[in-house]
Design an enzyme around this catalytic site. Sequence first.
Site, PDB file in Angstrom:
ATOM      1  N   ASN A 116       0.821  -1.210   0.000  1.00 37.04           N
ATOM      2  CA  ASN A 116       0.000   0.000   0.000  1.00 37.04           C
ATOM      3  C   ASN A 116       0.864   1.272   0.000  1.00 37.04           C
ATOM      4  OD1 ASN A 116      -2.320   1.995   0.725  1.00 37.04           O
ATOM      5  ND2 ASN A 116      -3.266   0.090   0.102  1.00 37.04           N
ATOM      6  N   ARG A 117       0.293   2.395   0.435  1.00 37.80           N
ATOM      7  CA  ARG A 117       0.908   3.697   0.138  1.00 37.80           C
ATOM      8  C   ARG A 117       1.802   4.239   1.249  1.00 37.80           C
ATOM      9  NH1 ARG A 117      -3.878   3.305  -2.297  1.00 37.80           N
ATOM     10  NH2 ARG A 117      -3.939   3.837  -4.508  1.00 37.80           N
ATOM     11  N   HIS A 142       2.710   0.216  -3.237  1.00 42.59           N
ATOM     12  CA  HIS A 142       3.164  -1.172  -3.372  1.00 42.59           C
ATOM     13  C   HIS A 142       4.645  -1.302  -3.712  1.00 42.59           C
ATOM     14  CE1 HIS A 142      -0.859  -2.329  -2.637  1.00 42.59           C
ATOM     15  NE2 HIS A 142      -1.336  -2.238  -3.860  1.00 42.59           N
ATOM     16  N   HIS A 216      -1.552  -9.779  -3.562  1.00 45.28           N
ATOM     17  CA  HIS A 216      -2.549  -8.922  -4.186  1.00 45.28           C
ATOM     18  C   HIS A 216      -3.473  -9.700  -5.130  1.00 45.28           C
ATOM     19  CE1 HIS A 216      -4.292  -5.195  -5.613  1.00 45.28           C
ATOM     20  NE2 HIS A 216      -3.441  -4.467  -4.917  1.00 45.28           N
ATOM     21  N   TYR A 218      -6.770 -10.792  -6.853  1.00 46.21           N
ATOM     22  CA  TYR A 218      -8.123 -10.273  -7.083  1.00 46.21           C
ATOM     23  C   TYR A 218      -9.030 -11.493  -7.200  1.00 46.21           C
ATOM     24  CZ  TYR A 218      -6.381  -5.673  -8.801  1.00 46.21           C
ATOM     25  OH  TYR A 218      -5.805  -4.444  -8.962  1.00 46.21           O
ATOM     26  N   ASP A 288     -11.794   1.079  -0.780  1.00 54.71           N
ATOM     27  CA  ASP A 288     -10.347   0.944  -0.946  1.00 54.71           C
ATOM     28  C   ASP A 288      -9.728   1.408   0.363  1.00 54.71           C
ATOM     29  OD1 ASP A 288      -7.784   0.701  -1.839  1.00 54.71           O
ATOM     30  OD2 ASP A 288      -8.003   1.994  -3.590  1.00 54.71           O
ATOM     31  N   GLN A 325      -6.703  -4.574   3.834  1.00 55.32           N
ATOM     32  CA  GLN A 325      -7.115  -3.623   2.808  1.00 55.32           C
ATOM     33  C   GLN A 325      -8.207  -4.276   1.978  1.00 55.32           C
ATOM     34  OE1 GLN A 325      -5.647  -0.563   2.578  1.00 55.32           O
ATOM     35  NE2 GLN A 325      -6.654   0.237   0.751  1.00 55.32           N
ATOM     36  N   GLU A 353      -6.251  -7.645   1.216  1.00 48.24           N
ATOM     37  CA  GLU A 353      -4.803  -7.668   1.409  1.00 48.24           C
ATOM     38  C   GLU A 353      -4.490  -7.537   2.888  1.00 48.24           C
ATOM     39  OE1 GLU A 353      -3.410  -4.455  -1.457  1.00 48.24           O
ATOM     40  OE2 GLU A 353      -5.526  -4.685  -1.898  1.00 48.24           O
TER      41      GLU A 353
HETATM   42  C1  GLA Z   1      -4.423  -1.437  -3.614  1.00 49.09           C
HETATM   43  C2  GLA Z   1      -4.707   0.008  -3.449  1.00 49.09           C
HETATM   44  C3  GLA Z   1      -5.650   0.464  -4.494  1.00 49.09           C
HETATM   45  C4  GLA Z   1      -5.166   0.137  -5.871  1.00 49.09           C
HETATM   46  C5  GLA Z   1      -4.850  -1.313  -5.966  1.00 49.09           C
HETATM   47  C6  GLA Z   1      -4.173  -1.668  -7.264  1.00 49.09           C
HETATM   48  O1  GLA Z   1      -5.452  -2.205  -3.200  1.00 49.09           O
HETATM   49  O2  GLA Z   1      -5.189   0.324  -2.177  1.00 49.09           O
HETATM   50  O3  GLA Z   1      -5.849   1.850  -4.373  1.00 49.09           O
HETATM   51  O4  GLA Z   1      -4.033   0.899  -6.177  1.00 49.09           O
HETATM   52  O5  GLA Z   1      -3.985  -1.705  -4.932  1.00 49.09           O
HETATM   53  O6  GLA Z   1      -4.788  -1.110  -8.365  1.00 49.09           O
END
Ligand code: GLA
Length: 388
Positions: A116-117, A142, A216, A218, A288, A325, A353
């Site tokens: 994450n950020r 990431h 990660h 999906y 998100d 997340q 996540e």
């Molecule tokens: C994470 C982030 C999202 C996005 C996805 C990838 O989950 O929190 O904002 O960037 O990765 O697209």
Amino acid sequence: MTRLSSLFCLISLCFFTACESGSKSDNSKVKPSPKTGLNISEVNFGTTSDGPAKLYTFSNKNGMQVKLTNYGGIISSILAPDRDGQIADVVLGYDSLASYLAGSPYFGGTIGRYGNRIAKGKFKIDGIEYSIPINNEPNTLHGGNRGFDKRLWEAEMIKTETQVGVELTRTSADMEEGYPGNLQVTVRYLLNNANEISMEYLATTDKKTVVNLTNHCYFNLAGADSGTINNHELQIKASSFTPVDETLIPTGEIRSVEGTPFDFRQATAIGARLEVENEQLKFGGGYDHNFVLDRTSEKLELVASVYESTSGRLMEVLTQEPGLQFYGGNFLDGSNIGKGGKPYEFRTGFCLETQHFPDAPNQADFASTILEPGQTYQTKTVYRFTTK
Ligand code: GLA
């Protein structure tokens, strides 16, 4: 080396010694295991700038199967039975390595050095400021431009009486993507006959650094190309979450979910409250957000589940991490052409996540993500697949 990793090395060694006498085809090694029903094979998956990549396929006695490449530690496929025993691929991804190299929104990737950020690509350790790439304006997402999901890992197949899968290892060099310290990383992806995929992450460093590893994937439990995930019923054991600003960086507040669309303590359809007027949903473009898990210990605990009623598939998430997340696939827009040539449209996959909180290196009140020399980062997450 921990006792656990020595054990795994020993097991791997026995395994490979046993395999050497086995039959090999040109491009694949298949080791049937009639006793346990656990099998693994390996094929070439193509070439990256760091060398050739492999694709590993491992399966259990119930027909569950995982495909994983050592490029990015990416899980490209998970086959899971529905309530009638019909198998479907429940993760989004690509058929070819070329597609992953061309660009992926982290489909199935092993994420590091920091999941994450991190705000504005900066953080401090002991007063020293580190700058990491800004790859998601104005922040780092990431890991940076070339996180762990875009690196070639060393891989070893593992097969025991109870589990089958792959151990990935790599050294993230001092200052790779701007992070201090040579970080030795091991990630084990293992499947058992209880339809559990376990993900175990280990790391050590020679300089104080920050670490937050996750996967990660999906998911779409109706099958990777079966439309929106908004009907999936999600439950998250979290009484609070970390609200974000418009750039998706946590404000630092730990906010109660009570009376908000973020209350998933009772199983609720993902899409049920997406249209509610809510600033946080606006900032996220939907869900998100990092959920603050209601934990009772630091052991592996059940923290979330997702149920898809047409297939009957139920996925449960167990973790040792404090955060989760929940990302509802808000950035998917049909531009990623996935397996079988199918485009992945808006909200057709979700991610859960497991993690420490986003931007923790800049947030004094969040659990620390610092790893020091002499310590071992060790954390485990399990995704369990059943039906009802
Ligand atoms: C994470 C982030 C999202 C996005 C996805 C990838 O989950 O929190 O904002 O960037 O990765 O697209």
